[in-house]
Each structure stands twice: as C-alpha cells, then as structure tokens.
Write a protein that holds these residues in place. Structure first.
Motif, short mmCIF file in Angstrom:
data_model
loop_
_atom_site.label_atom_id
_atom_site.label_comp_id
_atom_site.label_asym_id
_atom_site.label_seq_id
_atom_site.Cartn_x
_atom_site.Cartn_y
_atom_site.Cartn_z
N ASP A 1 0.85 -1.19 0.00
CA ASP A 1 0.00 0.00 0.00
C ASP A 1 0.89 1.24 0.00
OD1 ASP A 1 -2.47 -1.28 0.06
OD2 ASP A 1 -2.48 -1.41 2.25
N LYS B 1 -5.52 7.88 -6.84
CA LYS B 1 -6.07 6.57 -7.18
C LYS B 1 -5.76 6.22 -8.62
CE LYS B 1 -10.59 5.91 -7.62
NZ LYS B 1 -12.00 5.65 -7.27
N GLU B 2 -5.86 7.20 -9.51
CA GLU B 2 -5.54 6.95 -10.91
C GLU B 2 -4.06 6.61 -11.08
OE1 GLU B 2 -5.73 9.27 -15.24
OE2 GLU B 2 -6.42 10.28 -13.42
N ALA C 1 -7.67 13.02 -4.09
CA ALA C 1 -7.62 11.58 -3.84
C ALA C 1 -7.80 10.79 -5.14
CB ALA C 1 -8.69 11.20 -2.83
N ALA C 2 -8.68 11.25 -5.99
CA ALA C 2 -8.92 10.56 -7.26
C ALA C 2 -7.68 10.56 -8.14
CB ALA C 2 -10.09 11.22 -8.00
N SER D 1 -3.52 3.22 -8.44
CA SER D 1 -4.60 2.23 -8.52
C SER D 1 -5.41 2.23 -7.23
CB SER D 1 -4.10 0.80 -8.81
OG SER D 1 -3.71 0.14 -7.62
N GLU D 2 -6.65 1.85 -7.33
CA GLU D 2 -7.54 1.81 -6.18
C GLU D 2 -7.06 0.81 -5.14
OE1 GLU D 2 -11.29 -0.66 -7.13
OE2 GLU D 2 -10.53 -0.01 -9.08
N TYR D 3 -6.28 -0.16 -5.57
CA TYR D 3 -5.85 -1.23 -4.67
C TYR D 3 -4.72 -0.78 -3.74
CZ TYR D 3 -8.41 -3.82 -8.19
OH TYR D 3 -9.39 -4.25 -9.05
N ARG D 4 -3.87 0.11 -4.19
CA ARG D 4 -2.71 0.50 -3.39
C ARG D 4 -2.89 1.81 -2.65
NH1 ARG D 4 2.39 0.09 -7.30
NH2 ARG D 4 1.04 1.39 -8.59
N VAL D 5 -3.70 2.69 -3.17
CA VAL D 5 -3.75 4.03 -2.61
C VAL D 5 -4.44 4.04 -1.25
CG1 VAL D 5 -5.94 4.76 -3.69
CG2 VAL D 5 -4.19 6.47 -3.13
N TYR E 1 -12.45 5.15 -0.23
CA TYR E 1 -11.01 5.22 0.02
C TYR E 1 -10.67 4.62 1.39
CZ TYR E 1 -10.70 8.38 -3.95
OH TYR E 1 -10.76 8.91 -5.21
#
Length: 436
Positions: free
Chosen positions: A169, A193-194, A189-190, A197-201, A253
């Motif tokens: 993460d 995420k971009e 935040a977006a 990735s949504e998985y690590r942020v 998030y």
C-alpha cells in the motif's frame, strides 16, 4: 494425515473449467484447498471460473503468467448456478500466489526517496509519506534528489509506485486539509487513485486539533506560534480530520488516520473507521525524558531553573499556546501529571511504549477487522528493539497481525545486524582467502 487438494482436484468429469477464463484460472489451478472444504464443494460445483474482480486485478498490474500478485489473498465464491469462482481480495499480509508473508508483523517505510526505497522494497507492505518527507527530505534536498531528476510530487509517487509493485500500500497525505473543500479533496484523492490504482492508494488524513482554515496562517508566518491552546479547540475544528476520514471512507477510500501521540486519542480516532491508525513514539518519549530529568534535578536541589526549563519546553512544544502563561508550581504539577499518565516511571511506559500497549488493547475491542496499527516515529538504539519485545509479550501475541512498523529505511536496516556479524565475517572471509 494431511490430504492436499486444489482446484485441479475438483476438476472431475462432471466439473468443467470455463474456457474463456482458462488463462486466468491457470494462475490458481494449484492453489491449496483443505480436504474438508473440498468434500463440501464437490457436491455443488459444476464449473470453475474467476470473478470479474480477479480479471481486473491481473490486468491492472500486468501480472506474469501463472502468478497472482502480492498484496492479494485468493478467496472463492460459489454462485447459485454452481460455478465456483476464484477471487482476489486486497490484503497486504500476502505475498504473491496467495502465500502469506513470512511473519504476521508487517513493515513499512517512511520515505519518498526512490533510491532508498529500492533496496528495501521486497520486505515492505506499505510506504507512508507526507509533504515534509516528499519536499523537505527529497525533492528539495539535492543530496537525495540526485541531479534534480524529480521535480514534482506526482513524479516521485509514480516512480515509487513502479518500484514497489502491487504488494505494498502507499499512504499519501493530503497537502492541505484546511484550505480545500471536500470536493477538492476528493479530486486530489482521485488523482492518486488513478496514479497508484484503487488497490494500493491509502489517503493519509491528519488530526487537525485546534487548527482551522481561519487560523492555520499563524503556523506559516512571523514566529509561527499558535494562540489557541491545543486542548481548547472548537468542536468543528477538532473533528475536521475525523470527518474528512469518514467522508473519504464513504467514497471508497482507505484512510491512514495520523498524528496520534497520546493514548486517549485512539478510541475517538477509531470512530473515523480508519484502515491505519498511528502510534507516534519518539518526540513524546523525548519530552517525557526531559520533564523527568528536570523534575528530578529540581527535587534534588530546589533550584527553580529546572522548572523554568520545563516551562520553556512547554512553550516550544506547544503545550502552552502563544501568550499563555503558567506559574512554576503549575508547571511542576502538569509535568508530574503527564509523567504519571504516560507511566514513565513504571514498567508500562518506562520504554515510552505505554501508548502502543494501550492501542493494542483497543484493537481487542474494535469492530474494524481490517484496521491496523502503525507504530511510527522512532530513533536511537532501543526504540525498535523495545517494540520487538513488546510484540512477543503474551498479552499481545494474538495482535501482531494488526501491526505495521514504519521507519526510515536506514533506521530499519541497522537492526538487520549486530557487532558479531562483523566479527564472524572477518573470520569467514579470512578463511575463504586462505588467511588465518
């Protein structure tokens, strides 16, 4: 006797693999299933495939053939139509191919320096940074940012994401929790995420205390002192961080809720449903040490200069706000009360880890199964060894899977070694080179 089973064991004549998903399925074909689960499944399973989330994870990280990425555990979902689907669920406790990391205790790094992250990347489950780490310690530090190669926060975070891969993460702190609207914060935040990735942020949100949009300017100009006592905030100001954390969490998030120095902050911080909360150690311990030494000197000599030293520390470290005064007797009483609360002179807190012990006990009483405690802000020869000892105490042995230790990479690196390593290497290398 242990009986080993896998998805291949389920593939009998009446059970088929979904052909269009075969390339994904090959990644988990030999993933173990315990015999009891196999016995239950074989009566219901008609076909085997993967979830759309499984495909998305593999495609997001461009995972090599035959593997699942680090940072994900393999789970299974049995659909109503008898299709058993492999799924990938984010969990930094796991290495690649659904194998757990070597210990339940996880490690993180406090760094935004790609050059020092690279050597330690293989043991990290998280990386955490804030504006100070990004700008002061790296981008604006010519010794670290070699050749001024990196010029923006985005460039730094993109490179760190590339180095770390999917298994860790990445906690990125908001640049300005005061001046931005909720909409602007979600936009920030977006962007992360971009990039990550949504998985690590993970979005790092600080406690705000008495600091607000209206008064934060005091910290940026003049003597940079603050005229609102830390323990007399407006309610909305004090809960600004909590509400930001909840807002981000409600928008999908995970949140690293930070700046927890005193144990009494923890239960209230947990109401923000954080993915990470933090126990800061170093500065609180150093301040306690300073108070304790000066109190001892005052009690031995009666010289008020030692109480004056504590008062000066109270002013410097924001126990007292700008313009706030405290007579020396009150200074003495306040210092004694703080040391008693911090258990500084008994086994609970003599090592400065009373807050860690307290917070671990709170984790026994939370309804947040995915939340973890980050132990952070340490230095010196004893902080990490003392933490290591606490985590094997019987009271806390069952909570180690909820703990992440984070520090600068160089600080962690020092505890891979000891004096005898040098002594033995001297002997071995001389022997290998034909010398005595």
């Amino acid at each position: 006797m242990e009986i080993k089973c896998s998805l291949n064991t389920l593939k009998q004549s009446e059970v088929t693999f979904i052909d269009s998903e075969k390339s994904y399925l090959n990644r988990v074909i030999d993933h173990p299933i315990d015999f009891e689960t196999f016995q239950k499944l074989k009566a219901y399973v008609k076909a085997i495939g993967v979830t759309e989330e499984f495909k998305k994870v593999i495609d997001t990280f461009n995972v090599p053939e035959g593997e699942t990425p680090a940072g994900f555990k393999v789970e299974y979902i049995l659909d109503e139509d008898g299709v058993l689907r492999a799924d990938l669920v984010r969990d930094i406790s796991y290495d690649k191919n659904g194998v757990k990391r070597p210990t339940n205790l996880l490690f993180s790094a406090d760094s935004a320096n790609p050059y020092e992250v690279a050597p330690i990347k293989n043991i990290l489950a998280n990386l955490t940074c804030n504006p100070g780490i990004i700008y002061d310690l790296f981008i604006n530090n010519p010794k670290a940012n070699i050749g001024n190669q990196f010029k923006t926060r985005d460039e730094v975070m993109a490179e760190i994401g590339r180095i770390l891969g999917p298994g860790a993460d990445i906690s990125v702190e908001l640049n300005d929790p005061f001046g931005k609207s909720d909409t602007e914060i979600l936009e920030e935040a977006a962007k992360f995420k971009e990039m990550l990735s949504e998985y690590r942020v993970v979005i790092k949100v600080p406690h705000t205390g008495p600091v607000s949009r209206e008064n934060v300017g005091q910290l940026l100009k003049g003597d940079k002192k603050f005229d609102v006592p830390y323990n007399a905030p407006g309610t909305a100001d004090a809960l600004r961080g909590h509400n930001l954390a909840l807002m981000l969490q409600e928008n999908g998030y995970r949140v690293n809720f930070t700046l927890m120095f005193e144990p009494y902050q923890t239960a209230l911080a947990l109401q923000a449903k954080p993915y990470f909360i933090n126990s800061f150690i170093r500065h609180r311990y150093m301040q306690s040490e300073q108070m304790n030494q000066n109190l001892a000197a005052y009690n031995a000599t009666g010289d008020s200069k030692y109480l004056e030293a504590i008062k000066a520390m109270f002013i410097d470290k924001d126990y007292l706000a700008k313009g706030q005064d405290m007579d020396l007797l009150s200074v003495k009483n306040e210092a004694e009360a703080l040391l008693k609360y911090r258990h500084f002179n008994d086994a609970e807190g003599a090592d400065g880890l009373d807050g860690v012990r307290h917070n671990l006990r709170w984790f026994k009483n939370t309804n947040l199964p995915d939340s973890r405690l980050i132990i952070c802000s340490m230095e010196g020869p004893l902080n990490y060894p003392d933490i290591d000892k606490v985590l094997v105490e019987p009271e806390f042995a069952d909570l180690v899977n909820r703990v992440v230790i984070t520090a600068e990479p160089q600080y962690l690196a020092r505890f891979t070694s000891c004096n005898q390593v040098v002594s033995y290497q001297r002997r071995f290398m001389n022997a290998a080179n034909g010398q005595k």
